[in-house]
Design a protein around this motif. Structure first.
Motif, short mmCIF file in Angstrom:
data_model
loop_
_atom_site.label_atom_id
_atom_site.label_comp_id
_atom_site.label_asym_id
_atom_site.label_seq_id
_atom_site.Cartn_x
_atom_site.Cartn_y
_atom_site.Cartn_z
N SER A 179 -2.53 9.43 2.85
CA SER A 179 -3.11 10.71 2.26
C SER A 179 -3.52 11.49 3.43
O SER A 179 -3.54 12.85 3.19
CB SER A 179 -4.20 10.34 1.11
OG SER A 179 -3.75 9.68 0.27
N LEU A 197 -6.09 -1.02 0.18
CA LEU A 197 -6.38 0.23 -0.13
C LEU A 197 -6.34 1.22 1.07
O LEU A 197 -6.31 2.39 0.89
CB LEU A 197 -7.63 0.29 -0.99
CG LEU A 197 -7.60 -0.30 -2.37
CD1 LEU A 197 -9.13 -0.44 -2.92
CD2 LEU A 197 -6.82 0.65 -3.44
N THR A 198 -6.70 0.75 2.22
CA THR A 198 -6.66 1.74 3.31
C THR A 198 -5.41 2.11 3.85
O THR A 198 -5.34 3.22 4.24
CB THR A 198 -7.36 0.94 4.71
OG1 THR A 198 -6.52 -0.34 4.87
CG2 THR A 198 -8.64 0.50 4.56
N PRO A 245 -2.93 3.38 1.43
CA PRO A 245 -2.54 4.91 0.90
C PRO A 245 -3.77 5.94 1.09
O PRO A 245 -3.57 6.90 1.12
CB PRO A 245 -2.79 4.54 -0.74
CG PRO A 245 -3.40 3.14 -0.84
CD PRO A 245 -2.96 2.52 0.45
N LEU A 246 -4.85 5.51 1.64
CA LEU A 246 -6.04 6.42 2.18
C LEU A 246 -5.57 7.01 3.24
O LEU A 246 -5.55 8.13 3.70
CB LEU A 246 -7.35 5.50 2.47
CG LEU A 246 -8.42 6.42 3.26
CD1 LEU A 246 -8.73 7.71 2.18
CD2 LEU A 246 -9.62 5.54 3.32
N LEU A 270 -12.61 4.19 -4.04
CA LEU A 270 -12.01 2.67 -4.58
C LEU A 270 -12.49 1.68 -3.64
O LEU A 270 -12.95 0.68 -3.95
CB LEU A 270 -10.44 2.54 -4.94
CG LEU A 270 -9.92 3.32 -6.07
CD1 LEU A 270 -8.42 3.12 -6.15
CD2 LEU A 270 -10.61 2.67 -7.43
N GLY A 278 0.65 -1.20 0.00
CA GLY A 278 0.17 0.01 0.04
C GLY A 278 0.77 1.22 0.03
O GLY A 278 0.57 2.25 -0.85
N GLY A 300 0.77 3.70 -3.50
CA GLY A 300 0.20 4.63 -2.90
C GLY A 300 1.10 5.96 -3.37
O GLY A 300 0.78 7.08 -3.91
N SER A 339 -6.11 12.78 -3.61
CA SER A 339 -5.87 11.20 -3.38
C SER A 339 -6.34 10.62 -2.44
O SER A 339 -7.03 9.33 -2.68
CB SER A 339 -4.23 11.16 -2.95
OG SER A 339 -3.42 11.83 -3.98
N PHE A 399 -8.89 6.89 -3.15
CA PHE A 399 -8.77 5.70 -2.67
C PHE A 399 -9.98 5.44 -1.63
O PHE A 399 -10.29 4.24 -1.75
CB PHE A 399 -7.50 5.82 -1.72
CG PHE A 399 -6.01 5.78 -2.54
CD1 PHE A 399 -5.88 4.67 -3.05
CD2 PHE A 399 -5.34 6.77 -2.52
CE1 PHE A 399 -4.63 4.75 -3.94
CE2 PHE A 399 -4.31 6.86 -3.09
CZ PHE A 399 -3.76 5.56 -4.08
#
Length: 266
Positions: A217, A210-211, A213-214, A185, A160, A164, A178, A182
């Protein structure tokens, strides 16, 4: 029955029985996961930059703390919120640092690290399924399954981070955009699971990746200077804010047992 056989069946110690070692996937799970991911980003930056430990020194210190926390996690026979989520917070920092060390210290391109960790995660899942015939997180009641589980989590954080950073670098979207991307997504994955019956295990692990890069960010948006597109809270305030929130939610779960899994069936 011989005397030896009778002794074996009567007096042999019963095998250790464990409850499921991980929490139920509830809204609390995802809240803490995103908060922990954010702490992984900001805490790594704080230790590396503000305390001048450097990537190598930070990695060693946090790595030792992670090993200690996992020893406690593996030794307990059930899910204990404080121990489990401490390990998640620390492994989020370590996963971030692994990628940062490869890119910043060794000069490995983000495209390469993304592929490396994607392959490593795929191989972990393959070995896990070949050994256990399941990738379900609802049956983590043996040491071997728990080992696969934590190894997969480590690679999801590293992947990630790499993916990311690669997206942020290539698209240059900014922290807030960003985070929205994410988050969208993750929402798509959730809807695919609910609406078209996307496999629950696949949906979980995609969302878990995905969490990272979320959360990163969000952490960057809160901590970075206003001139760089952030809110300028700094890594200290951001890390403290999220750690206090994690502590509050974990304390609530420790008392209420709202996310404790039912006993697993063998």
């Amino acid at each position: 029955m011989t005397m030896n056989a009778q002794w074996d069946t009567t007096f042999a110690p019963a095998p250790r029985r464990m409850l499921n070692k991980v929490p139920e996937v509830t809204i609390y799970f995802w809240i803490i996961k995103i908060l922990a991911t954010t702490v992984g980003e900001t805490a790594a930056d704080f230790l590396n930059t503000n305390l001048h430990m450097g990537l190598t020194g930070t990695t060693v210190i946090v790595g030792v703390l992670l090993v200690i926390s996992l020893i406690f996690q593996f030794r307990t026979g059930k899910y204990v919120p404080g121990i489990y989520w401490l390990a998640v917070v620390l492994i989020s920092v370590v996963g971030t640092l692994i990628t940062d060390n490869l890119t910043d210290n060794l000069g490995v391109a983000l495209e390469t690290t993304t592929v490396i960790f994607a392959v490593a995660l795929a191989l972990t899942f393959a070995a896990w399924f070949a050994s256990e015939r399941t990738l379900s997180i609802h049956t983590i009641y043996t040491t071997r399954r728990e080992g696969f589980y934590w190894l997969a989590i480590l690679f999801t954080f590293a992947l990630g981070t790499a993916a990311g950073d690669l997206v942020a670098e290539k698209l240059n979207l900014g922290y807030w955009v960003s985070a929205v991307m994410f988050g969208t997504l993750i929402a798509i994955v959730a809807m695919a699971h609910l609406a078209v019956r996307l496999n629950a295990v696949l949906a979980f692990w995609i969302a878990y990746i995905l969490t990272r890069p979320l959360g990163a960010s969000l952490g960057d948006y809160l901590s970075q200077a206003r001139g760089d597109g952030g809110l300028g809270l700094g890594t200290i305030v951001t890390s403290a804010l999220f750690l206090v929130t994690i502590l509050g939610v974990v304390s609530y779960l420790s008392v209420t047992k709202r996310d404790a899994a039912a006993p697993a069936h063998r």
